[in-house]
Design a protein around this motif. Sequence first.
Motif, PDB file in Angstrom:
ATOM      1  N   SER A  37      76.113 107.649 -43.218  1.00 43.06           N
ATOM      2  CA  SER A  37      75.359 108.242 -42.115  1.00 43.06           C
ATOM      3  C   SER A  37      73.892 108.402 -42.502  1.00 43.06           C
ATOM      4  N   TYR A  38      73.642 108.914 -43.709  1.00 37.60           N
ATOM      5  CA  TYR A  38      72.263 109.046 -44.201  1.00 37.60           C
ATOM      6  C   TYR A  38      71.575 107.690 -44.235  1.00 37.60           C
ATOM      7  N   PHE A  39      72.282 106.698 -44.746  1.00 44.62           N
ATOM      8  CA  PHE A  39      71.691 105.366 -44.858  1.00 44.62           C
ATOM      9  C   PHE A  39      71.323 104.807 -43.494  1.00 44.62           C
ATOM     10  N   LEU A  40      72.256 104.897 -42.546  1.00 46.87           N
ATOM     11  CA  LEU A  40      72.001 104.312 -41.234  1.00 46.87           C
ATOM     12  C   LEU A  40      70.892 105.030 -40.479  1.00 46.87           C
ATOM     13  N   VAL A  43      67.399 105.908 -43.500  1.00 48.13           N
ATOM     14  CA  VAL A  43      66.797 104.754 -44.171  1.00 48.13           C
ATOM     15  C   VAL A  43      66.604 103.584 -43.215  1.00 48.13           C
ATOM     16  N   LEU A  44      67.671 103.215 -42.533  1.00 45.14           N
ATOM     17  CA  LEU A  44      67.606 102.011 -41.716  1.00 45.14           C
ATOM     18  C   LEU A  44      66.804 102.223 -40.440  1.00 45.14           C
ATOM     19  N   PHE A  45      67.160 103.238 -39.654  1.00 45.50           N
ATOM     20  CA  PHE A  45      66.521 103.390 -38.356  1.00 45.50           C
ATOM     21  C   PHE A  45      65.169 104.098 -38.425  1.00 45.50           C
ATOM     22  N   LYS A  46      65.133 105.320 -38.968  1.00 46.96           N
ATOM     23  CA  LYS A  46      63.875 106.061 -38.991  1.00 46.96           C
ATOM     24  C   LYS A  46      62.813 105.357 -39.829  1.00 46.96           C
ATOM     25  N   SER A  47      63.175 105.010 -41.042  1.00 54.24           N
ATOM     26  CA  SER A  47      62.218 104.344 -41.923  1.00 54.24           C
ATOM     27  C   SER A  47      61.880 102.950 -41.415  1.00 54.24           C
ATOM     28  N   VAL A  91      58.246  97.935 -49.382  1.00 53.52           N
ATOM     29  CA  VAL A  91      58.570  99.341 -49.625  1.00 53.52           C
ATOM     30  C   VAL A  91      59.826  99.723 -48.841  1.00 53.52           C
ATOM     31  N   TRP A  92      59.928  99.257 -47.595  1.00 47.87           N
ATOM     32  CA  TRP A  92      61.117  99.540 -46.800  1.00 47.87           C
ATOM     33  C   TRP A  92      62.350  98.891 -47.425  1.00 47.87           C
ATOM     34  N   LYS A  95      63.503 101.037 -50.122  1.00 47.99           N
ATOM     35  CA  LYS A  95      64.207 102.195 -49.571  1.00 47.99           C
ATOM     36  C   LYS A  95      65.631 101.815 -49.170  1.00 47.99           C
ATOM     37  N   LEU A  96      65.804 100.599 -48.662  1.00 46.28           N
ATOM     38  CA  LEU A  96      67.154 100.143 -48.318  1.00 46.28           C
ATOM     39  C   LEU A  96      68.040 100.080 -49.554  1.00 46.28           C
ATOM     40  N   VAL A  97      67.493  99.533 -50.630  1.00 52.89           N
ATOM     41  CA  VAL A  97      68.268  99.440 -51.866  1.00 52.89           C
ATOM     42  C   VAL A  97      68.573 100.836 -52.391  1.00 52.89           C
ATOM     43  N   HIS A  98      67.580 101.715 -52.384  1.00 47.96           N
ATOM     44  CA  HIS A  98      67.780 103.079 -52.873  1.00 47.96           C
ATOM     45  C   HIS A  98      68.781 103.826 -51.997  1.00 47.96           C
ATOM     46  N   GLY A  99      68.735 103.603 -50.695  1.00 47.22           N
ATOM     47  CA  GLY A  99      69.652 104.284 -49.787  1.00 47.22           C
ATOM     48  C   GLY A  99      71.074 103.770 -49.867  1.00 47.22           C
ATOM     49  N   SER A 100      71.269 102.590 -50.432  1.00 48.32           N
ATOM     50  CA  SER A 100      72.616 102.034 -50.529  1.00 48.32           C
ATOM     51  C   SER A 100      73.391 102.583 -51.718  1.00 48.32           C
TER      52      SER A 100
END
Length: 116
Positions: A37-40, A43-47, A91-92, A95-100
Motif C-alpha cells: 500500500s505504501y509503495f503504490l 512511491v508510485l502515485f504521489k511521487s 531520482v523517481w 525511489k521505486l527501488v527503495h520503496g520495493s
Amino acid sequence: SATALTHFGRCLLELMIFQYGLRLRASIGRLPDEDLSYFLIEVLFKSGLATIASCLFVLFRAMKCMVERGYGSCGTPAKCASFISVYLVLVWGLKLVHGSVESRLRVTLSVSFEKI
C-alpha cells in the motif's frame, strides 16, 4: 560498423533494464500488504505524479522559449530542461527501488546509511 555496435549496445542496455524490471516486479509482488500500500500510494502515485508535473513544468518553460525566440537562441535552456527531466526520472526510479524493499529492511538500511 559503428551503427551496428550502437544498436547492439542499445539492445543490451534495454535487455538489462528489462531484466532488472522483472526482478523489481517480483520483489514488489512479495511485499506485505501495508508495504505494498505504501509503495503504490506514496512511491508510485504521489511521487510519480510530482515527478511528471516537474518534468512538464521544466519542458514547457523550454518550449515557451523556443516558440518565442526560436530554437537557435534556446538551445541551452532546452538541453538543461532535458537533463533536469532525466535527473528527476532517475531520482523517481531510485525511489521505486527503495520503496520495493520491505519496511523492516528499509529501517535497517536507513540506520546503516546514517552511520556512514
